[in-house]
Write an enzyme that holds these catalytic residues in place. Structure first.
Site, short mmCIF file in Angstrom:
data_model
loop_
_atom_site.label_atom_id
_atom_site.label_comp_id
_atom_site.label_asym_id
_atom_site.label_seq_id
_atom_site.Cartn_x
_atom_site.Cartn_y
_atom_site.Cartn_z
N CYS A 325 -5.34 -4.44 0.86
CA CYS A 325 -5.04 -5.87 0.99
C CYS A 325 -5.80 -6.69 -0.05
O CYS A 325 -5.78 -7.92 -0.01
CB CYS A 325 -5.35 -6.37 2.40
SG CYS A 325 -7.08 -6.15 2.89
N GLU A 359 -0.55 -7.43 -1.53
CA GLU A 359 -0.80 -6.18 -0.80
C GLU A 359 -0.22 -5.03 -1.62
O GLU A 359 0.91 -5.11 -2.10
CB GLU A 359 -0.14 -6.22 0.57
CG GLU A 359 -0.53 -5.09 1.49
CD GLU A 359 -1.42 -5.56 2.63
OE1 GLU A 359 -1.77 -4.71 3.45
OE2 GLU A 359 -1.75 -6.75 2.69
#
EC number: 2.1.1.-
Length: 367
Positions: A325, A359
């Site tokens: 992330c 991401e």
């Protein structure tokens, strides 16, 4: 494609990319290509998100003005912005936001010292969490009335207390590669906030997981990846430090008819000690680590990425699936991982449209 027409776009601090979606995609692709050119010069797949109604979890502040009450977001330039809707949240959240606000305005006890509201949705359900700067146990009667009107799960949090009205858990169903998967999780669980992208992430991982024997997974949560991947592997060992997440993961195995996963509540560091036989753990007394033949390891670490000891550990495995992330910490981690592995597959998942957030997922194979 309809672009973001939110009336608060230029002022709200949530959606920070004020540009057409095609330009957002180019911006994120170019960022990744530039930062990862030393590790991967092959194809990078980009998974688009719906540009509205995609966010299944959202939190808003509340502004009190005499007898009035308004939702707020943090302004891009500081301070707070009063809003009455949000274009990126799940449709169920959009529908219930004004209903909840009107009910709160009716009752002085309910709205007094209420400073925030969180909404969590699944495909069919919604849970509302009210955040108080007072002891919510003094308004149990009012909260019971509110839940009866809303007819959804309701939680009131205040000063370390949690009061539940209705259910505090949610049921989710994901559709991946022609198969449905069922999950249950609690209000405090970490969940992927974009259901469409989450399904794409799991599908991509499944598609690029081959020659499978056994799987080791770190940071497994409630089994988001673990459950679908279990059907490709002989055995799975998955670790997670949250007891609540482990309990949800065990329930999710039952819901999906899975019996080849062992979940254990260990940190990544504790797991390494166990594998090196430096320390015995009671939580592993029914698990024979020597019986596993791991062909793959999957890591989905927090934003800080993996520290050096964890990286040294996962380099022992032939195939590494790394969900990130934070591309900047992924880049730092790859500097070490790519001494023994090469990036075979690379994908970008647009979890948060209209923001700088990116991401990524990579599949690494040992030289």
């Amino acid at each position: 494609m309809q672009e973001n027409s939110c009336e608060y776009l230029k002022h709200c601090g949530s959606c920070t990319l004020d540009m057409p979606y095609s330009e957002q995609i180019d911006f994120k692709k170019n960022f990744i290509k530039e930062h990862f050119k030393d590790f991967h010069n092959g194809e990078i797949i980009f998974f688009r998100s719906p540009i509205s109604k995609f966010r299944s979890r959202a939190e808003f502040g509340l502004y009190h003005d005499d007898n009035s009450l308004s939702y707020t977001m943090r302004r891009a330039d500081g301070g707070y912005l009063k809003i009455d809707k949000c274009s990126i949240v799940d449709e169920k959240i959009s529908v219930i936001m004004p209903v909840l606000l009107d009910l709160l305005k009716e009752n002085q006890n309910l709205k007094a010292k209420l400073f925030g509201v969180e909404f969590i949705t699944t495909r069919d359900e919604i849970l509302i969490i009210l955040l108080y700067h007072k002891d919510a146990s003094t308004i149990i009667q009012e909260l019971t009335w509110l839940q009866s009107k809303l007819k959804v799960g309701l939680i009131a949090r205040s000063k370390g207390k949690k009061l539940v009205f209705g259910s505090s858990s949610l049921n989710e169903k994901l559709f991946i590669n022609g198969k449905s998967y069922h999950y249950v999780f609690g209000d405090a669980a970490f969940i992927q906030p974009n259901r469409n992208i989450n399904e794409n992430m799991i599908s991509w991982v499944l598609d690029h997981t081959t020659d499978c024997k056994d799987l080791l997974e770190l940071y497994c949560g409630h089994g988001n990846f673990t459950i679908p991947l279990s059907f490709k592997f002989n055995k799975v060992l998955a670790t997670e430090i949250s007891k609540a997440s482990i309990n949800s993961a065990l329930k999710n195995c039952e819901l999906n008819g899975v019996d080849n996963i062992k979940f254990t509540r260990l940190s990544a560091e504790e797991l390494m000690e166990a594998f090196l036989f430096k320390r015995d753990f009671r939580r592993l007394q029914d698990i024979d680590l020597r019986s596993y033949e791991f062909s793959h390891i999957l890591v989905d670490p927090p934003r800080a990425g993996c520290d050096k000891s964890v990286l040294d550990f996962i380099r022992n495995y032939e195939n590494i699936i790394y969900i990130s992330c934070n591309p900047l910490t992924l880049k730092e981690n790859l500097k070490l991982l790519c001494k023994t592995h090469s990036v075979d597959k690379f994908a970008i998942f647009d979890q948060f449209v209209h923001t700088n957030h990116i991401e990524c997922a990579v599949v690494l194979k040992k030289y």
